[in-house]
Write an enzyme that holds these catalytic residues in place. Structure first.
Site, PDB file in Angstrom:
ATOM      1  N   GLU A 109      -0.682   9.780   6.253  1.00  0.00           N
ATOM      2  CA  GLU A 109      -1.974   9.709   6.928  1.00  0.00           C
ATOM      3  C   GLU A 109      -2.203  10.849   7.923  1.00  0.00           C
ATOM      4  OE1 GLU A 109      -4.419   8.054   6.086  1.00  0.00           O
ATOM      5  OE2 GLU A 109      -3.828   6.164   5.181  1.00  0.00           O
ATOM      6  N   LYS A 122      -1.544  11.097  -7.479  1.00  0.00           N
ATOM      7  CA  LYS A 122      -1.165  11.242  -6.074  1.00  0.00           C
ATOM      8  C   LYS A 122      -0.062  10.266  -5.694  1.00  0.00           C
ATOM      9  CE  LYS A 122      -2.939  10.724  -1.371  1.00  0.00           C
ATOM     10  NZ  LYS A 122      -4.061  10.272  -0.531  1.00  0.00           N
ATOM     11  N   ASP A 125       0.873  -1.166   0.000  1.00  0.00           N
ATOM     12  CA  ASP A 125       0.000   0.000   0.000  1.00  0.00           C
ATOM     13  C   ASP A 125       0.914   1.222   0.000  1.00  0.00           C
ATOM     14  OD1 ASP A 125      -2.333   1.617   0.340  1.00  0.00           O
ATOM     15  OD2 ASP A 125      -1.955   1.677   2.490  1.00  0.00           O
ATOM     16  N   ASP A 153      -0.099   5.032   1.165  1.00  0.00           N
ATOM     17  CA  ASP A 153      -0.289   5.940   2.298  1.00  0.00           C
ATOM     18  C   ASP A 153      -0.273   5.172   3.613  1.00  0.00           C
ATOM     19  OD1 ASP A 153      -0.760   8.465   0.840  1.00  0.00           O
ATOM     20  OD2 ASP A 153      -2.485   7.380   0.045  1.00  0.00           O
ATOM     21  N   SER A 201      -2.720   1.299  -4.471  1.00  0.00           N
ATOM     22  CA  SER A 201      -3.281   2.301  -3.564  1.00  0.00           C
ATOM     23  C   SER A 201      -4.670   2.741  -3.981  1.00  0.00           C
ATOM     24  CB  SER A 201      -2.354   3.523  -3.516  1.00  0.00           C
ATOM     25  OG  SER A 201      -2.940   4.597  -2.811  1.00  0.00           O
ATOM     26  N   ARG A 228      -5.088  21.146  -1.222  1.00  0.00           N
ATOM     27  CA  ARG A 228      -4.531  21.487   0.086  1.00  0.00           C
ATOM     28  C   ARG A 228      -3.605  20.399   0.609  1.00  0.00           C
ATOM     29  NH1 ARG A 228      -9.407  24.334   3.496  1.00  0.00           N
ATOM     30  NH2 ARG A 228      -7.926  23.934   5.190  1.00  0.00           N
TER      31      ARG A 228
END
Length: 213
Positions: free
Chosen positions: A19, A113, A10, A12, A107, A77
């Site tokens: 996280e 990302k 994975d 994140d 992911s 953000r």
């Protein structure tokens, strides 16, 4: 311990320490819309979920409809915060440097990302083309399809692979696909992984015993 031929990570919370950052953004945006949550709440309820599942939960916490561009605002953000503060999980660069098995990353985030986060943390060279996003197949964990796709693309059967996950959603997805799963429990805030993972571990260096020959 079983000998594996392939490792699927994975991203994140396993490769990159995103996280706390991403969930702080979600908490801030929720509170700006009238919700009242903190980082602990966000990590407990949002960690490991798809963007849509987080969106649906936040919609129930605030007294007004979420803006149409909420997801886009979140991505903008969080990306900005990642540029300033994102780091690899402790021990990951050393593990990847020593790992002599084929491996990839699967992911729930967008491919943009994943690539962005790997680049920011200096991990991009380790993964090349073995990057698998749920958005590419429109199937999200706990559906196992992203792991099945990753294994098949890299040329392996599920029983030949081990998945490294840090969330109940991810562990559940991998187990549903027939994979062994090692659960990274350093941030298992609800103590959920020991009951479902094949094996659990606290530090990345522990994986050397099982994955580095």
């Amino acid at each position: 311990m079983k000998l594996y031929k392939c490792v699927i990570f994975d991203c994140d919370g396993v490769l990159v320490d995103s996280e706390p950052l991403s969930n702080q953004v979600l908490a801030d945006m929720t509170n700006e819309l009238g919700g009242k949550i903190d980082l602990e709440y966000a990590l407990t309820h949002f960690k490991g979920g798809s963007m849509q599942s987080c969106y649906d939960k936040i919609a129930k916490l605030v007294p007004q409809p979420l803006p149409n561009n909420f997801k886009e605002m979140y991505r903008e953000r969080s990306f900005e915060l990642f540029k300033k503060a994102l780091k690899p999980i402790d021990g990951v660069p050393q593990l990847l440097e020593e790992l002599n098995l084929p491996f990839g990353v699967a992911s729930s985030g967008t491919k943009e990302k994943i690539i962005h986060n790997l680049a920011l943390t200096g991990l991009s060279p380790y993964f090349e083309t073995n990057i698998f996003s749920c958005y590419e197949i429109q199937k999200w964990k706990p559906d196992p399809d992203v792991f099945l796709w990753a294994a098949k693309t890299m040329g392996y059967h599920p029983e030949e692979c081990v998945v490294i996950e840090d969330s109940l959603t991810g562990v559940t997805a991998a187990r549903a696909g027939g994979f062994d799963v090692f659960g990274f429990v350093a941030h298992d805030y609800n103590n959920e992984l020991p009951a479902v993972a094949t094996h659990t571990f606290q530090h990345m260096q522990e994986l050397r015993e099982y994955l580095v020959n």
